[in-house]
Design a protein around this motif. Structure first.
Motif, PDB file in Angstrom:
ATOM      1  N   ALA A 122      -5.772  -5.004   6.681  1.00  6.76           N
ATOM      2  CA  ALA A 122      -4.710  -5.391   6.362  1.00  6.76           C
ATOM      3  C   ALA A 122      -5.643  -6.331   5.000  1.00  6.76           C
ATOM      4  O   ALA A 122      -4.811  -6.085   4.100  1.00  6.76           O
ATOM      5  CB  ALA A 122      -4.948  -7.218   7.227  1.00  6.76           C
ATOM      6  N   GLU A 123      -6.447  -6.524   4.786  1.00  7.74           N
ATOM      7  CA  GLU A 123      -7.105  -7.156   3.206  1.00  7.74           C
ATOM      8  C   GLU A 123      -7.280  -5.582   2.327  1.00  7.74           C
ATOM      9  O   GLU A 123      -6.516  -6.094   1.482  1.00  7.74           O
ATOM     10  CB  GLU A 123      -8.631  -7.684   3.753  1.00  7.74           C
ATOM     11  CG  GLU A 123      -8.804  -9.393   4.073  1.00  7.74           C
ATOM     12  CD  GLU A 123     -10.093  -9.811   4.386  1.00  7.74           C
ATOM     13  OE1 GLU A 123     -10.984  -8.496   4.061  1.00  7.74           O
ATOM     14  OE2 GLU A 123     -10.551 -10.245   5.306  1.00  7.74           O
TER      15      GLU A 123
ATOM     16  N   THR B 176       5.693  -6.810   1.164  1.00 10.17           N
ATOM     17  CA  THR B 176       3.480  -7.855   2.202  1.00 10.17           C
ATOM     18  C   THR B 176       3.004  -5.965   2.523  1.00 10.17           C
ATOM     19  O   THR B 176       1.942  -7.117   2.578  1.00 10.17           O
ATOM     20  CB  THR B 176       3.437  -8.402   3.613  1.00 10.17           C
ATOM     21  OG1 THR B 176       5.457  -6.991   3.888  1.00 10.17           O
ATOM     22  CG2 THR B 176       4.694  -9.554   3.606  1.00 10.17           C
ATOM     23  N   LYS B 177       3.233  -4.989   2.375  1.00 13.66           N
ATOM     24  CA  LYS B 177       2.197  -4.191   2.287  1.00 13.66           C
ATOM     25  C   LYS B 177       2.986  -2.752   1.662  1.00 13.66           C
ATOM     26  O   LYS B 177       3.589  -2.489   0.539  1.00 13.66           O
ATOM     27  CB  LYS B 177       2.736  -3.573   4.092  1.00 13.66           C
ATOM     28  CG  LYS B 177       3.540  -3.309   3.959  1.00 13.66           C
ATOM     29  CD  LYS B 177       3.677  -2.761   6.119  1.00 13.66           C
ATOM     30  CE  LYS B 177       4.995  -2.792   6.383  1.00 13.66           C
ATOM     31  NZ  LYS B 177       5.845  -4.080   6.028  1.00 13.66           N
TER      32      LYS B 177
ATOM     33  N   LEU C 215      -1.667  -3.177  -2.588  1.00 13.28           N
ATOM     34  CA  LEU C 215      -0.491  -3.494  -2.751  1.00 13.28           C
ATOM     35  C   LEU C 215      -0.030  -4.674  -4.247  1.00 13.28           C
ATOM     36  O   LEU C 215       0.755  -4.526  -5.283  1.00 13.28           O
ATOM     37  CB  LEU C 215       0.437  -4.349  -1.971  1.00 13.28           C
ATOM     38  CG  LEU C 215       1.690  -4.880  -2.183  1.00 13.28           C
ATOM     39  CD1 LEU C 215       3.282  -4.612  -2.540  1.00 13.28           C
ATOM     40  CD2 LEU C 215       2.617  -6.619  -1.105  1.00 13.28           C
ATOM     41  N   GLU C 216      -1.203  -5.591  -3.998  1.00 10.97           N
ATOM     42  CA  GLU C 216      -1.241  -6.735  -5.741  1.00 10.97           C
ATOM     43  C   GLU C 216      -1.585  -5.134  -6.701  1.00 10.97           C
ATOM     44  O   GLU C 216      -1.117  -5.462  -8.101  1.00 10.97           O
ATOM     45  CB  GLU C 216      -2.438  -7.457  -5.118  1.00 10.97           C
ATOM     46  CG  GLU C 216      -1.820  -8.503  -4.119  1.00 10.97           C
ATOM     47  CD  GLU C 216      -0.623  -8.914  -4.709  1.00 10.97           C
ATOM     48  OE1 GLU C 216      -1.028  -9.305  -5.427  1.00 10.97           O
ATOM     49  OE2 GLU C 216       0.396  -9.125  -3.542  1.00 10.97           O
TER      50      GLU C 216
ATOM     51  N   GLN D 117      -4.835  -3.783   2.627  1.00  8.48           N
ATOM     52  CA  GLN D 117      -3.330  -3.018   2.635  1.00  8.48           C
ATOM     53  C   GLN D 117      -2.330  -4.384   1.328  1.00  8.48           C
ATOM     54  O   GLN D 117      -2.137  -3.933   0.343  1.00  8.48           O
ATOM     55  CB  GLN D 117      -2.388  -3.740   3.753  1.00  8.48           C
ATOM     56  CG  GLN D 117      -2.739  -2.279   4.292  1.00  8.48           C
ATOM     57  CD  GLN D 117      -2.346  -0.753   4.007  1.00  8.48           C
ATOM     58  OE1 GLN D 117      -3.322   0.069   3.344  1.00  8.48           O
ATOM     59  NE2 GLN D 117      -1.226  -0.938   4.521  1.00  8.48           N
ATOM     60  N   ARG D 118      -3.338  -5.131   1.334  1.00 10.94           N
ATOM     61  CA  ARG D 118      -3.134  -6.174   1.027  1.00 10.94           C
ATOM     62  C   ARG D 118      -3.904  -6.430  -0.250  1.00 10.94           C
ATOM     63  O   ARG D 118      -2.771  -6.313  -2.033  1.00 10.94           O
ATOM     64  CB  ARG D 118      -3.683  -7.328   0.778  1.00 10.94           C
ATOM     65  CG  ARG D 118      -2.939  -8.125   1.936  1.00 10.94           C
ATOM     66  CD  ARG D 118      -2.684  -9.868   2.514  1.00 10.94           C
ATOM     67  NE  ARG D 118      -3.857 -10.045   2.622  1.00 10.94           N
ATOM     68  CZ  ARG D 118      -4.342 -10.178   4.140  1.00 10.94           C
ATOM     69  NH1 ARG D 118      -3.629  -9.647   5.170  1.00 10.94           N
ATOM     70  NH2 ARG D 118      -5.445 -10.831   4.577  1.00 10.94           N
TER      71      ARG D 118
ATOM     72  N   ARG E 122       1.644  -3.752  -7.777  1.00 10.94           N
ATOM     73  CA  ARG E 122       2.337  -4.376  -7.814  1.00 10.94           C
ATOM     74  C   ARG E 122       2.878  -5.105  -9.202  1.00 10.94           C
ATOM     75  O   ARG E 122       3.496  -4.923 -10.124  1.00 10.94           O
ATOM     76  CB  ARG E 122       1.894  -6.033  -7.412  1.00 10.94           C
ATOM     77  CG  ARG E 122       2.891  -7.043  -7.833  1.00 10.94           C
ATOM     78  CD  ARG E 122       2.515  -8.342  -7.343  1.00 10.94           C
ATOM     79  NE  ARG E 122       2.355  -8.648  -5.265  1.00 10.94           N
ATOM     80  CZ  ARG E 122       3.139  -8.839  -4.712  1.00 10.94           C
ATOM     81  NH1 ARG E 122       4.717  -8.781  -5.278  1.00 10.94           N
ATOM     82  NH2 ARG E 122       2.950  -8.480  -3.686  1.00 10.94           N
TER      83      ARG E 122
END
Length: 451
Positions: A204-205, A267-268, A211-212, A207-208, A215
């Motif tokens: 999950a980390e 969120t992903k 995403l950043e 993926q975050r 972004r």
């Protein structure tokens, strides 16, 4: 590991009882019966490895525990069952998958033979075939199953089912045994849970973080689109404006607002595909509006420029050969078409990576959804042949982690509790009619038999 210790203590309590029962069954002619498949499935929902009481000579408890720990630490939906040689084989894989109800890769050691099946959403038929072929003749059960699991964990998509870490008893543990080990479970429960969740948190980390990084690029796209809206300087009430122009302009404005809203809610990485789809749709609306205002023929609906979608809709397909790669046809804008015709390099969209500025197709897996929103509908694989991103996106594991990006791999992701909702062709063939072994296993891991 605390989790491994808990399971080992529970199993140590069960072994004496199982031994007594086994002895009683040996002493009673005709009392032996294969373990009901629903019990096997129940055990696999709680732990990735099941060894039938009649097959413990093939894989010891310690070896089974180590194999289970390896799978759980990798957080992948890989299931292994070790069954006696005389276990009924008819529709074995299909029935086990139905009873388990969990999407994943299933390997079964039956006596001295081995085969596997998988939901195509986590591993392709050819990949399963290759895995099985690679471990046939690997030696004893311990060596074979460890080789299979090691290879599988590098290839299979998806995540482990949540039932492996939900705190339930494990291999069908009796209530008495749970009570006996209650103090141990209570003392180590928090640590064991944290350990089991480690890989999911890490994923999950990652993926975050992806995403950043993504972004920044998507925000650049949205900003560029907004600047195009401003430069067009269209006013719905201006002289010469008609309903078609106003509809194009409203469509573009809606797409701009939708892109901003979708990106804010992302969120992903796979959420970004909808954002770039909205931007691409809005840009085409602007191109159509510009053509109406200038009295030109309306543009053909084409994908954006391959080299940088901010260039707008493409106008032609041009031949391009990337450095060290194969020649392919790519959609390009007018400016890049001219550059290529003149023997010059196109203006390529580069993004920041840990290795410096790189073209988006060599920047990492998160750019698959980004590119998929612009070049969906099956065009993307051909455009990305030979690139790092293209190679990644061709694997089921990529689809499970980042979404398909283009097309649809279908089905449930690994670890999903899909129940009986799965493609039976993925699990049919092989065992039916007693064809297990002798190299005639429905094609050594192929699905539906005879592939």
């Amino acid at each position: 590991m605390k989790a491994a210790l808990v399971r080992t203590l529970v199993r140590l309590l069960i072994v004496p009882v199982a031994a007594v029962l086994a002895a009683l069954m040996v002493g009673a002619p005709g009392a032996h019966a294969a373990t009901d498949l629903s019990r096997v499935a129940e055990a696999l929902r709680e732990s990735p490895v099941y060894v039938d009481p009649e097959a413990t000579a093939q894989l010891s408890e310690a070896d089974a525990e180590a194999l289970a720990d390896k799978i759980e630490d990798a957080d992948k939906p890989v299931f292994v069952a070790v069954l006696p040689a005389d276990y009924p084989t008819e529709n074995l894989f299909q029935n086990l998958r139905t009873e388990t109800g969990v999407t994943g890769l299933y390997g079964i050691r039956l006596g001295d033979e081995f085969d596997a099946r998988a939901d195509s959403s986590v591993l392709s038929r050819q990949a399963v075939d290759n895995l099985v072929t690679a471990v046939r003749g690997a030696g004893d059960a311990k060596a074979q199953l460890n080789d299979f699991v090691d290879d599988a964990l590098r290839n299979v998509g998806g995540s482990a089912p949540s039932t492996w870490t939900d705190g339930s008893g494990g291999d069908g543990v009796p209530t008495a045994a749970l009570i006996t080990t209650g103090a141990v479970l209570a003392a180590g429960g928090a640590g064991a849970y944290a350990l089991a969740r480690r890989n999911r948190r890490r994923h999950a980390e990652e993926q975050r973080a992806a995403l950043e990084r993504l972004r920044v690029v998507v925000d650049e796209d949205i900003t560029a689109f907004g600047e195009e809206l401003d430069r067009l300087d269209f006013h719905p009430g201006e002289p010469g404006a008609d309903d078609a122009m106003r509809a194009d302009y409203e469509h573009a404005l809606d797409a701009y607002e939708q892109a901003k809203s979708l990106m804010a809610a992302a969120t992903k990485p796979e959420d970004v595909r909808a954002v770039t789809q909205a931007v691409e749709d809005g840009r085409f609306a602007l191109a159509t509006l510009a053509a109406r205002r200038e009295g030109r023929p309306l543009p053909e609906r084409r994908p954006p420029c391959f080299f940088d979608p901010r260039h707008g809709p493409s106008v032609v397909d041009a031949t391009w050969t990337p450095p060290g790669g194969a020649t392919r046809e790519v959609p390009v804008c007018a400016a890049d078409a001219t550059r290529l015709a003149d023997g010059r390099d196109p203006v390529i969209r580069e993004v920041d990576t840990e290795y410096g500025r790189r073209p988006y197709w060599d920047a990492g897996p998160a750019y698959g959804p980004w590119a998929g929103g612009y070049f969906g509908g099956g065009i993307l694989p051909g455009l990305l042949i030979g690139t790092m991103l293209g190679s990644m996106m061709a694997t089921p594991s990529y689809a499970a982690d980042y979404g398909a990006g283009y097309g649809d791999f279908g089905g449930y992701e690994g670890g999903d509790l899909s129940g009986a909702d799965f493609n039976t062709d993925d699990f049919s063939g092989g065992f039916g009619g007693g064809d297990f072994g002798g190299g005639d296993f429905g094609g050594g891991g192929d699905f539906g038999g005879g592939f």
